[in-house]
Design an enzyme around this catalytic site. Structure first.
Site, PDB file in Angstrom:
ATOM      1  N   LEU A 146      29.050 -39.715   5.024  1.00 53.65           N
ATOM      2  CA  LEU A 146      27.815 -39.690   4.226  1.00 53.65           C
ATOM      3  C   LEU A 146      27.218 -38.291   4.147  1.00 53.65           C
ATOM      4  O   LEU A 146      27.088 -37.601   5.164  1.00 53.65           O
ATOM      5  CB  LEU A 146      26.797 -40.646   4.865  1.00 53.65           C
ATOM      6  CG  LEU A 146      25.408 -40.673   4.228  1.00 53.65           C
ATOM      7  CD1 LEU A 146      25.435 -41.415   2.897  1.00 53.65           C
ATOM      8  CD2 LEU A 146      24.392 -41.333   5.167  1.00 53.65           C
ATOM      9  N   ASP A 154       7.295 -43.200   1.668  1.00 49.84           N
ATOM     10  CA  ASP A 154       5.827 -43.105   1.656  1.00 49.84           C
ATOM     11  C   ASP A 154       5.195 -44.340   2.297  1.00 49.84           C
ATOM     12  O   ASP A 154       5.738 -45.439   2.216  1.00 49.84           O
ATOM     13  CB  ASP A 154       5.349 -42.945   0.204  1.00 49.84           C
ATOM     14  CG  ASP A 154       3.915 -42.452   0.130  1.00 49.84           C
ATOM     15  OD1 ASP A 154       3.447 -41.814   1.101  1.00 49.84           O
ATOM     16  OD2 ASP A 154       3.251 -42.698  -0.894  1.00 49.84           O
ATOM     17  N   GLY A 155       4.038 -44.118   2.914  1.00 48.33           N
ATOM     18  CA  GLY A 155       3.263 -45.245   3.440  1.00 48.33           C
ATOM     19  C   GLY A 155       3.076 -45.260   4.954  1.00 48.33           C
ATOM     20  O   GLY A 155       2.472 -46.186   5.493  1.00 48.33           O
ATOM     21  N   GLU A 209      17.909 -44.297 -11.927  1.00 43.73           N
ATOM     22  CA  GLU A 209      17.131 -45.536 -11.980  1.00 43.73           C
ATOM     23  C   GLU A 209      16.003 -45.406 -10.958  1.00 43.73           C
ATOM     24  O   GLU A 209      16.225 -44.915  -9.836  1.00 43.73           O
ATOM     25  CB  GLU A 209      18.005 -46.741 -11.629  1.00 43.73           C
ATOM     26  CG  GLU A 209      19.096 -47.012 -12.634  1.00 43.73           C
ATOM     27  CD  GLU A 209      18.542 -47.413 -13.995  1.00 43.73           C
ATOM     28  OE1 GLU A 209      17.549 -48.163 -14.049  1.00 43.73           O
ATOM     29  OE2 GLU A 209      19.111 -46.960 -15.013  1.00 43.73           O
ATOM     30  N   SER A 247       6.840 -32.454   1.887  1.00 44.29           N
ATOM     31  CA  SER A 247       6.780 -31.766   0.597  1.00 44.29           C
ATOM     32  C   SER A 247       6.052 -30.425   0.721  1.00 44.29           C
ATOM     33  O   SER A 247       5.322 -30.188   1.691  1.00 44.29           O
ATOM     34  CB  SER A 247       6.062 -32.641  -0.436  1.00 44.29           C
ATOM     35  OG  SER A 247       4.664 -32.619  -0.217  1.00 44.29           O
ATOM     36  N   HIS A 296       3.962 -42.133  11.470  1.00 45.81           N
ATOM     37  CA  HIS A 296       5.094 -41.223  11.239  1.00 45.81           C
ATOM     38  C   HIS A 296       6.205 -41.504  12.247  1.00 45.81           C
ATOM     39  O   HIS A 296       7.384 -41.454  11.913  1.00 45.81           O
ATOM     40  CB  HIS A 296       4.639 -39.767  11.312  1.00 45.81           C
ATOM     41  CG  HIS A 296       3.704 -39.394  10.200  1.00 45.81           C
ATOM     42  ND1 HIS A 296       3.954 -39.696   8.884  1.00 45.81           N
ATOM     43  CD2 HIS A 296       2.498 -38.750  10.204  1.00 45.81           C
ATOM     44  CE1 HIS A 296       2.964 -39.257   8.122  1.00 45.81           C
ATOM     45  NE2 HIS A 296       2.061 -38.691   8.904  1.00 45.81           N
TER      46      HIS A 296
HETATM   47  C1  IPE Z   1       5.440 -37.756  -0.939  1.00 43.76           C
HETATM   48  O1  IPE Z   1       4.421 -38.500  -0.368  1.00 43.76           O
HETATM   49  C2  IPE Z   1       6.035 -36.839   0.070  1.00 43.76           C
HETATM   50  C3  IPE Z   1       6.834 -37.472   1.111  1.00 43.76           C
HETATM   51  C4  IPE Z   1       7.095 -38.740   1.233  1.00 43.76           C
HETATM   52  C5  IPE Z   1       7.396 -36.557   2.065  1.00 43.76           C
HETATM   53  P1  IPE Z   1       2.895 -38.038  -0.441  1.00 43.76           P
HETATM   54  O2  IPE Z   1       2.125 -39.078   0.281  1.00 43.76           O
HETATM   55  O3  IPE Z   1       2.764 -36.659   0.028  1.00 43.76           O
HETATM   56  O4  IPE Z   1       2.616 -38.082  -2.006  1.00 43.76           O
HETATM   57  P2  IPE Z   1       1.233 -38.204  -2.795  1.00 43.76           P
HETATM   58  O5  IPE Z   1       0.300 -37.185  -2.196  1.00 43.76           O
HETATM   59  O6  IPE Z   1       0.729 -39.592  -2.597  1.00 43.76           O
HETATM   60  O7  IPE Z   1       1.585 -37.932  -4.219  1.00 43.76           O
HETATM   61  C1  IPE Z   2       4.833 -40.363   3.992  1.00 41.85           C
HETATM   62  O1  IPE Z   2       3.796 -41.150   4.460  1.00 41.85           O
HETATM   63  C2  IPE Z   2       5.266 -39.322   4.984  1.00 41.85           C
HETATM   64  C3  IPE Z   2       4.897 -37.944   4.612  1.00 41.85           C
HETATM   65  C4  IPE Z   2       4.288 -37.601   3.520  1.00 41.85           C
HETATM   66  C5  IPE Z   2       5.234 -36.919   5.552  1.00 41.85           C
HETATM   67  P1  IPE Z   2       2.286 -40.726   4.247  1.00 41.85           P
HETATM   68  O2  IPE Z   2       1.849 -39.909   5.412  1.00 41.85           O
HETATM   69  O3  IPE Z   2       2.094 -40.088   2.918  1.00 41.85           O
HETATM   70  O4  IPE Z   2       1.589 -42.144   4.287  1.00 41.85           O
HETATM   71  P2  IPE Z   2       0.404 -42.641   3.357  1.00 41.85           P
HETATM   72  O5  IPE Z   2       0.863 -42.490   1.939  1.00 41.85           O
HETATM   73  O6  IPE Z   2      -0.789 -41.783   3.667  1.00 41.85           O
HETATM   74  O7  IPE Z   2       0.222 -44.066   3.750  1.00 41.85           O
HETATM   75 MG    MG Z   3       1.650 -40.810   1.070  1.00 41.13          MG
END
Ligand code: IPE
Ligand code: IPE
Ligand code: MG
Length: 261
Positions: free
Chosen positions: A151, A40-41, A227, A85, A57
């Protein structure tokens, strides 16, 4: 020699900082067998740079190579990556399209090298619900790498833990309705064996980058005794060194599984 010391890797990422063999010997059986990562991020990483989210991305995809290689070199048996997701369909179509474009690119460009390094690919999630070209590409990658003994790389695409559970329960219900399965014979093992992660080692460590402390519908049943590691770093900045720090922190933990130790 490390599993990924192939010439193409050498040229693309010459500065490998981590001596995986040394780390592997130091941590030994305190390394997790199965690591899950909620990557995420990406969006925030791009926004901070005044760039469109899709730029984040792409940067996030660039990080995959290092994390996969290090996991493999350390002898981690399974790595499950949350890429898209069931809830991510709520995002603007342009972002969803950009993500699927990147997944296609990834599967087309990287599978050969993963295959060379004996990585076995599996997709977690509802493949039927993916765009047809992506579905075909991931099935081809699974088929090509099915016999590999390295892996276990699991890519969660159109994955949601609740949807996965529904599919598992439907398959059990169908079998029970046909008379082939007695409801009383359904055990924890039976249920787990119908999940997309069937046959993989127990999830030991679940990492989420990006600072949020939630599971967002990822591997809920599998995480029963995992964990949890919540890392503030945004995914594109989650370096091999930071991953190693998380693994060292995991190795220091005392897992009790409800008992006394
Ligand atoms: C979780 O991240 C899904 C993936 C990393 C693929 P999201 O950014 O979609 O999750 P929420 O919306 O913050 O819970
Ligand atoms: C995770 O990064 C990747 C996917 C959910 C596909 P985000 O796109 O959720 O990035 P943030 O959380 O908005 O920074
Ligand atoms: Mg996110």
């Amino acid at each position: 020699m490390t599993a990924f010391a192939t010439p193409s890797f050498f040229f693309r990422e010459a500065a490998l900082q981590i001596d995986a063999e040394k780390e592997r010997q130091a941590l030994g059986d305190r390394l997790p067998a199965h690591v899950g990562i909620i990557m995420d991020g990406n969006g925030r990483w791009a926004t901070k740079r005044g760039m469109p989210r899709a730029f984040g991305h792409r940067a996030g995809t660039e990080r995959l190579r290092g994390i996969i290689r290090l996991s493999s070199d350390l002898g981690i048996r399974a790595l499950s990556l949350y890429a898209f997701s069931t809830e991510n369909w709520k995002r603007p179509k342009a972002e969803v399209d950009a993500l699927f474009g990147l997944f296609m690119e990834y599967f087309v460009n990287e599978v050969e090298e993963l295959h060379t390094n004996r990585v076995r690919i599996r997709v977690l999630g509802d493949v039927e619900g993916l765009p047809a070209n992506v579905g075909a590409a991931v099935r081809a990658a699974e088929k090509k790498t099915a016999e590999n003994d390295g892996l276990r790389l699991n890519v969660a695409l159109n994955y949601g833990s609740r949807a996965e559970t529904v599919r598992a329960v439907q398959s059990l219900a169908r079998e029970a309705a046909s008379g082939a399965l007695s409801p009383d014979a359904i055990s924890e093992e039976t249920l787990l064996s119908r999940l997309d992660t069937a046959g993989l080692p127990e999830l030991d460590l679940l990492i989420r980058t990006g600072g949020e402390q939630r599971l967002s519908n990822f591997l809920l049943l599998q995480a029963a005794y995992a964990e949890l590691a919540f890392v503030d770093t945004l995914w594109p900045d989650y370096s091999d060194e930071l991953y190693m720090d998380t693994l060292r922190d995991y190795a220091r933990r005392n897992r009790r599984f409800g008992g006394l130790k």
